[in-house]
Design a protein around this motif. Sequence first.
Motif, PDB file in Angstrom:
ATOM      1  N   UNK A 256       0.813  -1.217   0.000  1.00 54.41           N
ATOM      2  CA  UNK A 256       0.000   0.000   0.000  1.00 54.41           C
ATOM      3  C   UNK A 256       0.849   1.270   0.000  1.00 54.41           C
ATOM      4  N   UNK A 257       1.985   1.228  -0.677  1.00 57.13           N
ATOM      5  CA  UNK A 257       2.820   2.423  -0.797  1.00 57.13           C
ATOM      6  C   UNK A 257       3.721   2.689   0.385  1.00 57.13           C
ATOM      7  N   UNK A 258       3.796   1.766   1.334  1.00 56.22           N
ATOM      8  CA  UNK A 258       4.622   1.930   2.530  1.00 56.22           C
ATOM      9  C   UNK A 258       5.495   0.692   2.723  1.00 56.22           C
ATOM     10  N   UNK A 259       6.541   0.862   3.488  1.00 59.93           N
ATOM     11  CA  UNK A 259       7.338  -0.274   3.917  1.00 59.93           C
ATOM     12  C   UNK A 259       7.624  -0.111   5.405  1.00 59.93           C
ATOM     13  N   UNK A 260       7.595  -1.217   6.118  1.00 67.97           N
ATOM     14  CA  UNK A 260       7.884  -1.221   7.551  1.00 67.97           C
ATOM     15  C   UNK A 260       9.236  -1.862   7.768  1.00 67.97           C
ATOM     16  N   UNK A 261      10.089  -1.211   8.511  1.00 71.22           N
ATOM     17  CA  UNK A 261      11.396  -1.742   8.883  1.00 71.22           C
ATOM     18  C   UNK A 261      11.449  -1.856  10.394  1.00 71.22           C
ATOM     19  N   UNK A 262      12.326  -2.728  10.881  1.00 69.12           N
ATOM     20  CA  UNK A 262      12.506  -2.888  12.320  1.00 69.12           C
ATOM     21  C   UNK A 262      13.815  -2.236  12.725  1.00 69.12           C
ATOM     22  N   UNK A 263      13.739  -1.372  13.725  1.00 70.40           N
ATOM     23  CA  UNK A 263      14.927  -0.729  14.282  1.00 70.40           C
ATOM     24  C   UNK A 263      15.172  -1.341  15.652  1.00 70.40           C
ATOM     25  N   UNK A 264      16.347  -1.923  15.822  1.00 66.30           N
ATOM     26  CA  UNK A 264      16.729  -2.468  17.122  1.00 66.30           C
ATOM     27  C   UNK A 264      17.695  -1.481  17.769  1.00 66.30           C
ATOM     28  N   UNK A 265      17.299  -0.933  18.904  1.00 61.01           N
ATOM     29  CA  UNK A 265      18.154  -0.017  19.654  1.00 61.01           C
ATOM     30  C   UNK A 265      18.866  -0.807  20.739  1.00 61.01           C
ATOM     31  N   UNK A 266      20.165  -0.596  20.868  1.00 64.35           N
ATOM     32  CA  UNK A 266      20.983  -1.296  21.847  1.00 64.35           C
ATOM     33  C   UNK A 266      21.263  -0.363  23.014  1.00 64.35           C
ATOM     34  N   UNK A 267      20.988  -0.849  24.211  1.00 63.33           N
ATOM     35  CA  UNK A 267      21.174  -0.091  25.439  1.00 63.33           C
ATOM     36  C   UNK A 267      22.159  -0.838  26.334  1.00 63.33           C
ATOM     37  N   UNK A 268      22.796  -0.114  27.218  1.00 62.94           N
ATOM     38  CA  UNK A 268      23.710  -0.743  28.169  1.00 62.94           C
ATOM     39  C   UNK A 268      25.098  -0.896  27.582  1.00 62.94           C
ATOM     40  N   UNK A 269      25.849  -1.845  28.152  1.00 66.11           N
ATOM     41  CA  UNK A 269      27.237  -2.054  27.744  1.00 66.11           C
ATOM     42  C   UNK A 269      27.339  -3.183  26.733  1.00 66.11           C
ATOM     43  N   UNK A 270      28.510  -3.321  26.150  1.00 68.16           N
ATOM     44  CA  UNK A 270      28.739  -4.388  25.176  1.00 68.16           C
ATOM     45  C   UNK A 270      28.677  -5.761  25.834  1.00 68.16           C
TER      46      UNK A 270
ATOM     47  N   UNK B 272      20.974  -4.630  26.362  1.00 64.48           N
ATOM     48  CA  UNK B 272      19.532  -4.868  26.294  1.00 64.48           C
ATOM     49  C   UNK B 272      19.041  -4.187  25.019  1.00 64.48           C
ATOM     50  N   UNK B 273      17.898  -4.641  24.539  1.00 61.30           N
ATOM     51  CA  UNK B 273      17.405  -4.147  23.262  1.00 61.30           C
ATOM     52  C   UNK B 273      15.954  -3.711  23.371  1.00 61.30           C
ATOM     53  N   UNK B 274      15.623  -2.682  22.605  1.00 55.12           N
ATOM     54  CA  UNK B 274      14.230  -2.324  22.371  1.00 55.12           C
ATOM     55  C   UNK B 274      14.040  -2.302  20.857  1.00 55.12           C
ATOM     56  N   UNK B 275      12.816  -2.544  20.454  1.00 55.25           N
ATOM     57  CA  UNK B 275      12.525  -2.630  19.020  1.00 55.25           C
ATOM     58  C   UNK B 275      11.440  -1.636  18.651  1.00 55.25           C
ATOM     59  N   UNK B 276      11.634  -0.983  17.523  1.00 52.71           N
ATOM     60  CA  UNK B 276      10.657  -0.054  16.974  1.00 52.71           C
ATOM     61  C   UNK B 276      10.302  -0.501  15.561  1.00 52.71           C
ATOM     62  N   UNK B 277       9.059  -0.291  15.190  1.00 50.32           N
ATOM     63  CA  UNK B 277       8.624  -0.493  13.811  1.00 50.32           C
ATOM     64  C   UNK B 277       8.551   0.890  13.186  1.00 50.32           C
ATOM     65  N   UNK B 278       9.245   1.075  12.078  1.00 50.13           N
ATOM     66  CA  UNK B 278       9.325   2.383  11.433  1.00 50.13           C
ATOM     67  C   UNK B 278       8.792   2.253  10.012  1.00 50.13           C
ATOM     68  N   UNK B 279       7.823   3.112   9.694  1.00 46.41           N
ATOM     69  CA  UNK B 279       7.177   3.093   8.381  1.00 46.41           C
ATOM     70  C   UNK B 279       7.746   4.196   7.496  1.00 46.41           C
TER      71      UNK B 279
ATOM     72  N   UNK C  61       5.956   6.952  10.151  1.00 47.74           N
ATOM     73  CA  UNK C  61       5.375   6.335  11.345  1.00 47.74           C
ATOM     74  C   UNK C  61       6.443   5.654  12.188  1.00 47.74           C
ATOM     75  N   UNK C  62       6.282   5.742  13.501  1.00 49.82           N
ATOM     76  CA  UNK C  62       7.154   5.049  14.451  1.00 49.82           C
ATOM     77  C   UNK C  62       6.258   4.484  15.545  1.00 49.82           C
ATOM     78  N   UNK C  63       6.379   3.177  15.786  1.00 51.32           N
ATOM     79  CA  UNK C  63       5.604   2.572  16.855  1.00 51.32           C
ATOM     80  C   UNK C  63       6.458   1.531  17.567  1.00 51.32           C
ATOM     81  N   UNK C  64       6.053   1.251  18.799  1.00 51.26           N
ATOM     82  CA  UNK C  64       6.793   0.269  19.595  1.00 51.26           C
ATOM     83  C   UNK C  64       6.298  -1.116  19.300  1.00 51.26           C
TER      84      UNK C  64
END
Length: 165
Positions: A127-141, A145-152, A162-165
Amino acid sequence: MTRLRTPGGPRGRRVIGRTLLAAALLTGITAVPAAAVVPQAAPAAATARSGLAAPAYQQIAHFYGAYIDAVATEGGGHLATSLRDFYLTPRLRAELGDWEAANHADGVLRAQNTPAGFRVSEGDSGAGHTWSTVRLTWGSATDPTYTYLKVRSDLETGKISGIRE
Protein backbone atom coordinates in the motif's frame (compact mmCIF):
# COMPACT_ATOMS: atom_id res chain seq x y z
CA MET A 1 46.31 0.06 -48.67
CA THR A 2 48.10 1.85 -45.86
CA ARG A 3 50.81 -0.11 -44.22
CA LEU A 4 51.38 0.44 -40.49
CA ARG A 5 54.89 0.23 -39.19
CA THR A 6 54.92 -1.66 -35.95
CA PRO A 7 57.24 -4.20 -34.51
CA GLY A 8 56.43 -7.72 -35.56
CA GLY A 9 54.98 -10.33 -33.25
CA PRO A 10 52.03 -10.38 -30.86
CA ARG A 11 52.73 -6.95 -29.37
CA GLY A 12 52.62 -5.29 -32.78
CA ARG A 13 49.38 -7.06 -33.66
CA ARG A 14 47.85 -5.87 -30.37
CA VAL A 15 48.69 -2.26 -31.21
CA ILE A 16 47.12 -2.62 -34.65
CA GLY A 17 44.05 -4.33 -33.15
CA ARG A 18 43.54 -1.60 -30.58
CA THR A 19 43.93 1.09 -33.23
CA LEU A 20 41.37 -0.57 -35.50
CA LEU A 21 38.96 -1.09 -32.58
CA ALA A 22 39.21 2.56 -31.55
CA ALA A 23 38.63 3.68 -35.14
CA ALA A 24 35.58 1.42 -35.46
CA LEU A 25 34.11 2.70 -32.21
CA LEU A 26 34.62 6.33 -33.21
CA THR A 27 33.02 5.65 -36.60
CA GLY A 28 30.06 3.95 -34.90
CA ILE A 29 29.52 6.88 -32.56
CA THR A 30 29.31 9.37 -35.40
CA ALA A 31 26.86 7.13 -37.27
CA VAL A 32 24.31 7.08 -34.43
CA PRO A 33 21.35 9.34 -35.24
CA ALA A 34 20.92 12.37 -33.01
CA ALA A 35 17.49 11.20 -31.81
CA ALA A 36 19.03 8.06 -30.33
CA VAL A 37 21.27 9.99 -27.93
CA VAL A 38 18.63 12.43 -26.67
CA PRO A 39 17.61 11.35 -23.16
CA GLN A 40 14.03 10.15 -23.01
CA ALA A 41 11.57 11.30 -20.36
CA ALA A 42 11.14 9.05 -17.34
CA PRO A 43 8.27 6.58 -17.59
CA ALA A 44 5.02 7.83 -16.11
CA ALA A 45 4.98 4.95 -13.61
CA ALA A 46 8.30 6.01 -12.08
CA THR A 47 8.03 7.51 -8.62
CA ALA A 48 10.12 9.97 -6.66
CA ARG A 49 11.38 7.03 -4.61
CA SER A 50 13.28 5.66 -7.60
CA GLY A 51 15.46 8.78 -7.60
CA LEU A 52 16.63 8.25 -4.03
CA ALA A 53 20.05 6.83 -3.44
CA ALA A 54 19.09 4.02 -1.08
CA PRO A 55 16.25 1.61 -0.31
CA ALA A 56 13.82 2.65 2.43
CA TYR A 57 15.44 0.65 5.22
CA GLN A 58 18.83 2.17 4.37
CA GLN A 59 17.30 5.65 4.48
CA ILE A 60 16.01 4.78 7.96
CA ALA A 61 19.49 3.59 8.94
CA HIS A 62 20.99 6.85 7.66
CA PHE A 63 18.47 8.82 9.69
CA TYR A 64 18.92 6.86 12.92
CA GLY A 65 22.72 6.95 12.65
CA ALA A 66 22.82 10.71 12.16
CA TYR A 67 20.03 11.36 14.67
CA ILE A 68 21.66 9.33 17.47
CA ASP A 69 24.95 11.13 16.85
CA ALA A 70 23.17 14.50 16.94
CA VAL A 71 21.27 13.91 20.19
CA ALA A 72 24.35 12.39 21.85
CA THR A 73 26.38 15.50 21.07
CA GLU A 74 26.14 18.48 23.37
CA GLY A 75 24.42 21.26 21.47
CA GLY A 76 23.21 18.89 18.76
CA GLY A 77 19.59 19.95 19.15
CA HIS A 78 19.56 22.11 16.03
CA LEU A 79 20.99 19.25 13.96
CA ALA A 80 18.46 16.79 15.40
CA THR A 81 15.64 19.18 14.47
CA SER A 82 17.04 19.60 10.96
CA LEU A 83 17.28 15.84 10.56
CA ARG A 84 13.66 15.46 11.65
CA ASP A 85 12.61 18.15 9.16
CA PHE A 86 14.42 16.39 6.33
CA TYR A 87 13.62 12.71 7.02
CA LEU A 88 10.19 12.80 8.72
CA THR A 89 6.80 13.73 7.29
CA PRO A 90 5.12 16.82 8.79
CA ARG A 91 2.33 14.63 10.18
CA LEU A 92 4.81 12.37 12.00
CA ARG A 93 6.65 15.38 13.42
CA ALA A 94 3.35 16.62 14.86
CA GLU A 95 2.55 13.16 16.29
CA LEU A 96 6.01 12.97 17.86
CA GLY A 97 5.52 16.39 19.45
CA ASP A 98 2.32 15.17 21.10
CA TRP A 99 3.95 11.89 22.20
CA GLU A 100 6.97 13.72 23.63
CA ALA A 101 4.79 16.15 25.59
CA ALA A 102 2.85 13.26 27.12
CA ASN A 103 5.85 10.99 27.82
CA HIS A 104 8.69 13.46 28.50
CA ALA A 105 11.02 11.47 26.25
CA ASP A 106 12.40 11.53 22.71
CA GLY A 107 9.71 10.21 20.38
CA VAL A 108 12.12 9.02 17.69
CA LEU A 109 14.02 6.86 20.19
CA ARG A 110 11.07 6.29 22.53
CA ALA A 111 13.45 6.93 25.42
CA GLN A 112 14.98 9.59 27.63
CA ASN A 113 18.53 8.39 26.97
CA THR A 114 20.63 7.83 23.89
CA PRO A 115 21.20 4.23 22.78
CA ALA A 116 24.69 2.77 22.44
CA GLY A 117 23.88 1.43 18.99
CA PHE A 118 21.21 0.44 16.53
CA ARG A 119 20.45 -1.92 13.67
CA VAL A 120 17.82 -1.62 10.94
CA SER A 121 16.25 -4.66 9.29
CA GLU A 122 14.28 -4.63 6.07
CA GLY A 123 10.57 -5.30 6.49
CA ASP A 124 7.34 -5.83 4.61
CA SER A 125 5.95 -3.49 1.98
CA GLY A 126 2.43 -2.79 0.79
CA ALA A 127 0.00 0.00 0.00
CA GLY A 128 2.82 2.42 -0.80
CA HIS A 129 4.62 1.93 2.53
CA THR A 130 7.34 -0.27 3.92
CA TRP A 131 7.88 -1.22 7.55
CA SER A 132 11.40 -1.74 8.88
CA THR A 133 12.51 -2.89 12.32
CA VAL A 134 14.93 -0.73 14.28
CA ARG A 135 16.73 -2.47 17.12
CA LEU A 136 18.15 -0.02 19.65
CA THR A 137 20.98 -1.30 21.85
CA TRP A 138 21.17 -0.09 25.44
CA GLY A 139 23.71 -0.74 28.17
CA SER A 140 27.24 -2.05 27.74
CA ALA A 141 28.74 -4.39 25.18
CA THR A 142 29.00 -7.12 27.82
CA ASP A 143 25.44 -6.69 29.07
CA PRO A 144 23.28 -5.24 26.27
CA THR A 145 19.53 -4.87 26.29
CA TYR A 146 17.41 -4.15 23.26
CA THR A 147 14.23 -2.32 22.37
CA TYR A 148 12.52 -2.63 19.02
CA LEU A 149 10.66 -0.05 16.97
CA LYS A 150 8.62 -0.49 13.81
CA VAL A 151 9.32 2.38 11.43
CA ARG A 152 7.18 3.09 8.38
CA SER A 153 8.47 4.81 5.24
CA ASP A 154 6.49 6.12 2.30
CA LEU A 155 7.82 4.47 -0.84
CA GLU A 156 6.96 7.44 -3.04
CA THR A 157 8.76 10.11 -1.01
CA GLY A 158 11.21 8.05 1.05
CA LYS A 159 10.13 9.99 4.15
CA ILE A 160 9.61 8.29 7.49
CA SER A 161 5.89 8.47 8.25
CA GLY A 162 5.38 6.33 11.34
CA ILE A 163 7.15 5.05 14.45
CA ARG A 164 5.60 2.57 16.86
CA GLU A 165 6.79 0.27 19.59
